[in-house]
Design a protein around this motif. Sequence first.
Motif, mmCIF file in Angstrom:
data_model
loop_
_atom_site.group_PDB
_atom_site.id
_atom_site.type_symbol
_atom_site.label_atom_id
_atom_site.label_comp_id
_atom_site.label_asym_id
_atom_site.label_seq_id
_atom_site.Cartn_x
_atom_site.Cartn_y
_atom_site.Cartn_z
ATOM 1 N N ASP A 354 26.092 31.060 44.276
ATOM 2 C CA ASP A 354 26.019 30.378 42.979
ATOM 3 C C ASP A 354 27.402 30.032 42.441
ATOM 4 O OD1 ASP A 354 23.255 30.360 42.823
ATOM 5 O OD2 ASP A 354 23.157 32.308 41.844
ATOM 6 N N GLY A 355 28.434 30.467 43.123
ATOM 7 C CA GLY A 355 29.798 30.176 42.712
ATOM 8 C C GLY A 355 30.756 30.772 43.709
ATOM 9 N N TYR A 356 32.035 30.437 43.589
ATOM 10 C CA TYR A 356 33.041 30.984 44.509
ATOM 11 C C TYR A 356 33.794 32.136 43.837
ATOM 12 C CZ TYR A 356 37.063 31.424 47.598
ATOM 13 O OH TYR A 356 38.026 31.927 48.433
ATOM 14 N N TYR A 357 34.599 31.835 42.825
ATOM 15 C CA TYR A 357 35.359 32.900 42.169
ATOM 16 C C TYR A 357 34.440 33.865 41.423
ATOM 17 C CZ TYR A 357 39.408 30.031 43.263
ATOM 18 O OH TYR A 357 40.361 29.314 43.926
ATOM 19 N N SER A 358 33.240 33.426 41.100
ATOM 20 C CA SER A 358 32.291 34.295 40.392
ATOM 21 C C SER A 358 31.799 35.442 41.269
ATOM 22 C CB SER A 358 31.092 33.483 39.895
ATOM 23 O OG SER A 358 30.464 32.800 40.963
ATOM 24 N N GLU A 359 32.135 35.445 42.563
ATOM 25 C CA GLU A 359 31.764 36.556 43.424
ATOM 26 C C GLU A 359 32.661 37.774 43.188
ATOM 27 O OE1 GLU A 359 31.676 35.169 47.433
ATOM 28 O OE2 GLU A 359 30.069 33.719 47.052
ATOM 29 N N GLU A 360 33.790 37.582 42.513
ATOM 30 C CA GLU A 360 34.649 38.708 42.158
ATOM 31 C C GLU A 360 33.934 39.547 41.092
ATOM 32 O OE1 GLU A 360 37.024 40.990 39.804
ATOM 33 O OE2 GLU A 360 36.842 38.950 39.044
ATOM 34 N N PRO A 361 33.907 40.878 41.219
ATOM 35 C CA PRO A 361 33.099 41.722 40.330
ATOM 36 C C PRO A 361 33.335 41.503 38.840
ATOM 37 C CG PRO A 361 33.835 43.013 42.207
ATOM 38 C CD PRO A 361 34.511 41.680 42.319
ATOM 39 N N THR A 362 34.602 41.359 38.401
ATOM 40 C CA THR A 362 34.874 41.198 36.977
ATOM 41 C C THR A 362 34.330 39.867 36.462
ATOM 42 O OG1 THR A 362 36.930 42.419 37.393
ATOM 43 C CG2 THR A 362 36.680 41.406 35.228
ATOM 44 N N PHE A 363 34.426 38.839 37.268
ATOM 45 C CA PHE A 363 33.885 37.526 36.894
ATOM 46 C C PHE A 363 32.364 37.610 36.778
ATOM 47 C CE2 PHE A 363 35.487 32.920 37.415
ATOM 48 C CZ PHE A 363 34.602 32.454 36.453
ATOM 49 N N ASN A 364 31.753 38.328 37.706
ATOM 50 C CA ASN A 364 30.298 38.444 37.669
ATOM 51 C C ASN A 364 29.843 39.185 36.418
ATOM 52 O OD1 ASN A 364 27.558 39.952 38.965
ATOM 53 N ND2 ASN A 364 27.893 37.812 39.502
ATOM 54 N N ILE A 365 30.583 40.227 36.029
ATOM 55 C CA ILE A 365 30.265 40.943 34.797
ATOM 56 C C ILE A 365 30.384 40.011 33.593
ATOM 57 C CG2 ILE A 365 31.118 42.723 33.208
ATOM 58 C CD1 ILE A 365 31.747 44.453 35.621
ATOM 59 N N PHE A 366 31.434 39.210 33.547
ATOM 60 C CA PHE A 366 31.637 38.244 32.456
ATOM 61 C C PHE A 366 30.429 37.312 32.312
ATOM 62 C CE2 PHE A 366 33.561 33.814 31.854
ATOM 63 C CZ PHE A 366 33.419 33.824 30.471
ATOM 64 N N LEU A 367 29.960 36.769 33.423
ATOM 65 C CA LEU A 367 28.826 35.844 33.377
ATOM 66 C C LEU A 367 27.529 36.560 33.014
ATOM 67 C CD1 LEU A 367 29.634 33.617 36.494
ATOM 68 C CD2 LEU A 367 30.112 33.129 34.098
ATOM 69 N N ARG A 368 27.339 37.756 33.552
ATOM 70 C CA ARG A 368 26.126 38.505 33.235
ATOM 71 C C ARG A 368 26.082 38.904 31.764
ATOM 72 N NH1 ARG A 368 23.102 40.447 37.514
ATOM 73 N NH2 ARG A 368 21.696 40.953 35.813
ATOM 74 N N LEU A 369 27.239 39.284 31.213
ATOM 75 C CA LEU A 369 27.306 39.610 29.790
ATOM 76 C C LEU A 369 27.031 38.384 28.930
ATOM 77 C CD1 LEU A 369 30.398 41.999 29.578
ATOM 78 C CD2 LEU A 369 28.031 42.568 29.010
#
Length: 615
Positions: A354-369
């Motif tokens: 669903d994304g490239y940089y969004s696979e990094e854990p902190t980025f994923n937390i940002f989007l989930r929040l």
Amino acid sequence: MVLINLEIKTSWMKKYLIPILLIILSGCAKQVVGEYTYAPCGSILNQTYISDSLDLYMTTFGDTDINLSRKGYPGLKLKKQIFLFNNSDKKNGFDINIFQFTSLEEYEKKILDRNLKSLTFYKIDSNRKSDSSFMVHYQKKNKEIIERIVKLDENSFLRIVASANQNSNIINTDYLKHITEEQMKLSKIGVFKELQSYKNNFFVLRTKLDSLFKNNPSYQIRYLQKLYPAAQITDTMSWQRLLIEYVNLYNSIGSYGNSLHHLKMYEQLSKKNKAPYKDVGTNITLQNLEEFINSQDSNLDVIILNDDHSYPRSRWVASLFLDLLRERGFKYLAVETLTNWKDRDFVTVINFGDGYYSEEPTFNIFLRLAVEKGFKLIPYENYEACQPFTEEDKNDRFFCSNFREYNQAKNIAKIFENEPEAKVFVYAGHGHGKKIKSGSFNPMGSVLSEMLLDKKIVSIDQISFMSRIGQDQNYLKELRKEWESLEPNFLIIENSNEYFTLNKGYDAMLLHPEINFESQDPKEFSKWFYSKNKINNSKIKILKNREAHRIKVYIQDSKVIDECRQMPVFQFNEILKDDLEIFLPSQFKYVINFYDKYDNLINSKSVNPNASNSK
């Protein structure tokens, strides 16, 4: 060497007698098989075994189950061969064993010297697209045996041995020939040689690696290390490009200590090409995040914040904006890194792909929040092909760059076409959020300002002062030393047009706490996971487990975690010798998975930060 038996659990005969062989491997955990490793799921190679030398991969048959204690019938034993894997059906006495060996002459001598019953050599038609050297049929211990020899290179061969009980009414010699031929087709694939052909075109190589190992950055790292040995790289630009690639890949698997190590080397090389900041003395004011947001006009329509792709803390900082912006009526989060969600209006879980940089854990937390707090995610990247038609356009080196920026802005502006009163938080990469042109380059922020003349747009730069080794002004260094918080402060510079050029086109800059590049602590680059803060506000204690070589923490969206799709929000890639305390957002329930050195799942634990007891 670990011997693996792939023992069929389901109705094997029904599957194998259908015209089209099903090539299915159960599960997606990585398993060691001789000198081969079962590739993780989520990539083109998710049904294959990859050699530890990364030179080739192969696929086996059937609905299989990994067994570490048994292997099937080996056929004629040959010394100095490596057992790779076995697929067996004990009930019918059927086996496929695959070995690797080096001397074809020794193999032929062994076969002929044994006076095997009904020994027959089959020549392989040279016109067929096959590197098979020959096929052998013989009988041994009431078994019908077919062996097919596959040439890998001058000193390396695969030996595919298929056997069945002679009294079997289902499997016959023709079938054994057929099944070994199918296995041969799957076994002879040279991955590394193919990748090596792209070595001089780094962009094509990265695209190829990403397609092969879409959500497996560890394999991408291994192949890059083999293709580009550090000692052989003499060109500074090539080394910088490779270093930043390593940083991003290590970030993706939460290996932040390795990220910091490679980023330090990158920054040390980069600083030679960067002009020092002009000293602004004390001609600045500082505001914290809340003060800055509250100082903005009530009719604020768009806030743009940039992302430093190599510094995960920029995603943690972005999470700090969410509550404050929701209170001011913002409900759209437009994100550059997300893929083109064609025919999908809304996504609540960001999975692999669903994304490239969004696979990094902190980025994923940002989007989930963001989703948890009521934001609607909007992918705004341009996915239209750039096709300059005129000679003028073809000669304009900024044409395709500006084409991308224009379409990015257009995708964001569409939000206001459907909802004129919308308020949008834009999370952009690097310099895309600038509100002025830079020479012939017209960034997204500038184009968007032209498209939305009646809208109040504020653009914030957080990457210029993220960290630049040896480039900081003395006054800013002193300010940083006074901070105890992880949070950045807004840097409001008077007479900004006299200051550093990166500030032009932004309304404010963020000054981050200093990163200690000399630190040997892997937590230095991911502090927000190891101390309580406004985002990661709930402590989770993970008890030591010396059998665990890797830990992955997932948000628990369902009873079963699909590791082939769902991304972890925290990873720890070392032996868990001591208890580990981490901090994650309290809004979610979590599953903690423990893996051994072969990435076998050995334990799993559910954690609810808001409950007194966890399973």
